[in-house]
Design an enzyme around this catalytic site. Sequence first.
Site, PDB file in Angstrom:
ATOM      1  N   ASP A  76       0.834  -1.202   0.000  1.00  0.00           N
ATOM      2  CA  ASP A  76       0.000   0.000   0.000  1.00  0.00           C
ATOM      3  C   ASP A  76       0.869   1.252   0.000  1.00  0.00           C
ATOM      4  O   ASP A  76       0.552   2.247  -0.663  1.00  0.00           O
ATOM      5  CB  ASP A  76      -0.916  -0.003   1.226  1.00  0.00           C
ATOM      6  CG  ASP A  76      -1.894  -1.162   1.206  1.00  0.00           C
ATOM      7  OD1 ASP A  76      -2.674  -1.252   0.248  1.00  0.00           O
ATOM      8  OD2 ASP A  76      -1.873  -1.977   2.141  1.00  0.00           O
ATOM      9  N   SER A  77       1.962   1.220   0.756  1.00  0.00           N
ATOM     10  CA  SER A  77       2.893   2.344   0.796  1.00  0.00           C
ATOM     11  C   SER A  77       3.509   2.582  -0.576  1.00  0.00           C
ATOM     12  O   SER A  77       3.610   3.724  -1.050  1.00  0.00           O
ATOM     13  CB  SER A  77       3.984   2.078   1.838  1.00  0.00           C
ATOM     14  OG  SER A  77       4.927   3.111   1.859  1.00  0.00           O
TER      15      SER A  77
END
Length: 469
Positions: free
Chosen positions: A262-263
Amino acid sequence: MSGGTSAPLVVVGDVLLDIDLAGQSRRLCPDAPVPVIEQATELPRPGGAGLAALLAAAEGREVVLVTALADDEPGRRLRALLEPHLEIAAFALRGGTPCKVRVRAGGQSVARLDTGDGEARDGLVGPRVTEALGRAGAVLVSDYGRGVTGHAAVRTLLTELAADVPIIWDPHPRGEPPVPGTCVLTPNADEAARLTERDDVRIEGTGLSATTRRGRYLAERWGLEGVAVTLGAGGAVLCNGAPEPFLAPAEAAPGDPCGAGDSFAARTTEVLADGGSLTEAISAGVRRASDFVKAGAAAAVAERLARTGSPRIVPERSENAWDIIERTRAAGGTVVATGGCFDLLHAGHVRLLEQARRLGDCLIVCVNSDESVRRRKGPGRPVTHSADRVRVLQALAAVDAAVVFEDDTPVPLIDRLRPDIWVKGADYAGAPLPEAETVRRHGGEVVLLPFLEGRSTTRLLATTKGITS
């Protein structure tokens, strides 16, 4: 296709409630061979698209999250975690909010409990969703297979947007295919394999070659500008129609990787929103994911939300020279230092540094700044800028840290470092050393080490000039 920082970054996808029950385990349960988790602390955080949106908002951006939420206790907890940091444009989730509970002991997961069967089903999405997507400067689709990306109205809106703003699609094997016009797909290696197999396409093999072939297949299959396959500790490989793939390597980042994808996707979207190229975006995404893992990953997000209310996490600061010296002295160790220009590092330098390191418990290298080198060596030097010289030095196993100094001699820096041993090459034998007095005033000693004959930067440059002239 272009984006802009004035328009919000819109994250579209399924939101989950992630909870870590974290404690310590020192014994097994007497009635079953399972660990007893003591002093457990509950740390909730948004998961799925919620985490991606929160990470983007933590960088100070305007972020809108388009998702489906249920009016239940986990759904209300998610709103409370997200609404202080970003805008939510939600439509109805049918069923219970998905919730994943990790039971962790000493930093290791020992069990996971999943509840909630909620799915986003077709129906009205409401004007807030339409308005949010209409204002988007870039869109990150974070598909967790719960139906938001398959919602007919959402897909229509995304398809209409694709010609005007970059859409980054983070897929799920049980999720939906990207809409036409999607810019880049960001699966991990396992997801890329499962997505190709879902088409009954078998691409045999493992490793980078097979992963690249899968990425190219998916790019062609869905008409994408590129597919960026994340490789965990290996970084990410971009397949974008070029004859050779682009590999963005990751820096070593041991730790819990939960949320790293997600980062990566959030940072990739940010760079594309600002007009960056695909290679720039993928490289920045890999760096952000590495920093995210170093800083404690998703568990750190939950801890900071609980402690400060802020999702922002800061990577652990790498030890600098002063930290290393303090730690070495606290342990009763010996601090060794040396100095020089180190312009065009050669075998003589390496041998000297290796010998110096063996004299103590850490080695700090004092490096002449570019201006300092010019004053000593003339207008044609240095050949290599100080930042590059420091990076090369710090890549050597013998070097613990390198510090640049601006003066003609390292004396002012030595006055601060106070090394126990100051090392110079034996070619300085018989010559006065301006730093010797300062070293000895602090209780240190100067040591001359053998220098490898015939190796010098000046000789290298002369040889190169003869070859190229």
